[in-house]
Design an enzyme around this catalytic site. Structure first.
Site, PDB file in Angstrom:
ATOM      1  CG  HIS A   1      42.852 -14.780  22.689  1.00  0.00           C
ATOM      2  ND1 HIS A   1      42.094 -14.413  23.811  1.00  0.00           N
ATOM      3  CD2 HIS A   1      44.093 -14.167  22.895  1.00  0.00           C
ATOM      4  CE1 HIS A   1      43.013 -13.471  24.614  1.00  0.00           C
ATOM      5  NE2 HIS A   1      44.109 -13.188  23.995  1.00  0.00           N
TER       6      HIS A   1
ATOM      7  CE  LYS B   1      -0.894   0.426   5.011  1.00  0.00           C
ATOM      8  NZ  LYS B   1      -1.552   0.811   5.789  1.00  0.00           N
TER       9      LYS B   1
ATOM     10  CG  HIS C   1      15.044 -12.747  13.216  1.00  0.00           C
ATOM     11  ND1 HIS C   1      15.238 -11.474  13.941  1.00  0.00           N
ATOM     12  CD2 HIS C   1      14.996 -13.712  14.330  1.00  0.00           C
ATOM     13  CE1 HIS C   1      15.224 -11.353  15.187  1.00  0.00           C
ATOM     14  NE2 HIS C   1      15.175 -12.739  15.595  1.00  0.00           N
TER      15      HIS C   1
END
Ligand code: FAD
Ligand code: NAD
Length: 465
Positions: free
Chosen positions: A444, A34, A321
């Protein structure tokens, strides 16, 4: 008359994904929207613009609060709010334009107009004074939602506003009174708090983000309070009135005593409701629930077999999602496949800073369901990565089955939690044990090491805490 295998009404993340998946599966597909731009609430007045403003305001917040400590001296840092809102509009336009491209690429016919059912296989599309009718074997209702309003808080869109107006204000509020300490209230509350507004959040329940794990509510409230947002939980709003540029919000406090808040803007963010206005559901007899949502079975099929519904207009979390997964699922069902969604594994994210992200069961749910579980937590401040970036707030909590060690829930608050939750979702999709994740090497230094450490902590063997 144009005929289609599938017509989708609504072009939000549910609708446009459904249309693309239908086209990929060889179905002749049309989509009706729309508004002039595609993408629905999420792209135009939801996920994308709110994240654009969260990012811009975060840069400003860092510049005035953290740069000096990092050894970067800046002076005269100012907000150009018009530019900030303008950039947000550009991001929205680019993203919505991307959907035009995808519709074109997948040869989906786009109708700009208001869709409504004439009967179960015919849809009227009205544009101004003209009405076109198309024929469709299947229809997917993806008409989304609109802000819920309160009977005593008339939204005038000027001073008493919803998220839509809050994303396009022309000035920074002096005092923004937020009704509802849920996702919208906290994300937009943080935007304006960073830009200098006084922000008061009035929440009816005893905790903010009430459906999430209590650890997340407490930690987030602590962090946002430190940043200057004021919270009034267990407070009941009784009236909202305006007088020129002033807004007064009347509230019963925890003890039931009446108090008043005065500000220049009031954001009403108390949830959203399914949107089916003038869709003509009565013309085909599609059932709606007491809450106004389109009623569907486990295959997202309505009581009229060739009509399906997805996203915010049906039950479940109102998340982009979730709508997308449902869009793909319905397209595949129509094409004769047998897809499945595990709703327990749809993650929930709050894009404040620190970010909050969770998947699976909360500790409260496990207790209520009588599940025997063990828990491991790890504080962000113990991570080298967090100290390097000065993002030491937050923690990761992992809940696992006492006997099998299967992960039942992961709850994260901290920097980049929104991105980190993907690891938790994948682990749980593959029914990983906490030991599986604990034994996987995590680069790391990264924030994700906190997930590994929390998994190690489930069996009392965290290394760094
Ligand atoms: P919508 O996106 O609402 O789309 C429905 C579309 O249908 C609209 O474009 C509407 O114009 C159109 N339509 C309705 N009726 C008709 C009709 N009769 N004819 C033609 N067209 C019609 N979710 C997240 O997952 N992450 C976030 O970060 C996030 N942030 C948000 C921030 C805000 C401020 C808001 C308001 C919402 C946010 N959400 C977020 C929620 C997310 O926007 C919705 O869950 C999602 O848009 C739902 O998708 P949908 O396709 O079901 O409906
Ligand atoms: P919400 O359901 O997240 O929060 C509404 C809050 O208002 C709740 O805490 C509720 O207890 C409180 N409330 C209800 N009535 C009240 C009253 N009378 N007085 C005071 N508090 C009251 O809803 P929202 O924040 O409006 O967001 C709407 C939807 O949009 C949500 O379903 C959400 O999933 C979605 N959304 C998602 C994101 C994201 O994923 N990051 C961001 C924004 C919006």
């Amino acid at each position: 008359m144009n005929t289609y295998d599938v017509t989708v009404i609504g072009s939000g993340p549910g609708g446009y994904v459904a249309a693309i998946r239908c086209a990929q599966l060889g179905l002749k597909t049309a989509i009706i929207e729309k508004y002039n731009t595609l993408g629905g609430t999420c792209l135009n007045v939801g996920c994308i613009p709110s994240k654009a403003l969260l990012d811009s305001s975060h840069h400003y917040h860092d510049a005035i609060n953290h740069f000096e400590k990092h050894g970067i001296e800046v002076s005269d840092v100012k907000v150009n709010f018009k530019q900030m809102i303008g950039r947000k509009a550009e991001v929205v336009a680019q993203t919505s334009g991307g959907i035009d491209y995808l519709m074109d690429k997948n040869k989906i016919t786009v109708y700009k107009g208001f869709g409504s059912f004439k009967d179960a296989t015919h849809i009227n599309i009205s544009t101004g004074n003209t009405i076109d009718t198309i024929e469709s074997k299947h229809t997917i209702i993806a008409t989304g939602s609109k802000p819920t309003t309160l009977p005593f808080a008339k939204v005038d869109k000027k001073r008493v506003i919803t998220s839509t107006e809050a994303l396009s204000l022309s000035e920074i509020p002096k005092h923004l009174i937020v009704i509802g300490g849920g996702v919208i209230g906290l994300e937009l509350g943080q935007v304006y708090n960073r830009l200098g507004s006084q922000v008061s959040v009035i929440e009816y329940m005893p905790k903010i983000i009430p459906t999430m794990d209590t650890m997340l509510s407490k930690e987030l409230q602590k962090s946002l309070k430190k940043q200057g947002i004021k919270f009034f939980t267990s407070h009941k709003v009784t009236n909202v009135s305006t007088n020129g540029d002033d807004v007064t919000v009347s509230v019963d406090d925890k003890k039931g005593n009446p108090i008043e808040f005065s500000g220049d803007y009031c954001l009403v963010s108390v949830g959203r409701s399914a949107y089916t206005d003038k869709l003509g559901l009565e013309n085909v007899g599609v059932k709606v629930t007491e809450r106004g949502q389109v009623e569907t079975n486990a295959h997202l099929q309505t009581n009229i077999p060739n009509i399906y519904a997805i996203g915010d207009v049906v039950k479940g979390a109102m998340l982009a999602h979730k709508a997308e997964e449902e869009g793909s699922m319905v397209a595949e069902i129509i094409a004769g496949q047998k897809p499945h969604i595990d709703y327990n594994l749809i993650p929930g994210v709050v894009y404040t800073w620190p970010e909050v992200a969770a998947v699976g069961k909360t500790e409260e749910q496990l207790k209520e369901e009588g599940v025997n579980y063990k828990s491991g937590s790890f504080p962000m401040r113990a991570l080298g990565r967090s100290r390097a970036s000065m993002d030491i707030d937050g923690q990761v909590k992992v809940l696992a089955d006492t006997e099998t060690d299967e992960i039942l829930g992961i709850h994260i608050i901290g920097a980049r939690a929104a991105d980190m939750i993907a690891e938790a979702v994948i682990a749980m999709e593959f029914r990983a044990s906490s030991e599986d994740v604990a034994r996987s090497s995590h680069a790391h230094p990264t924030y994700t090491e906190a997930i590994k450490e929390a998994c190690l902590a489930v069996n009392d063997r965290a290394i760094h805490s």
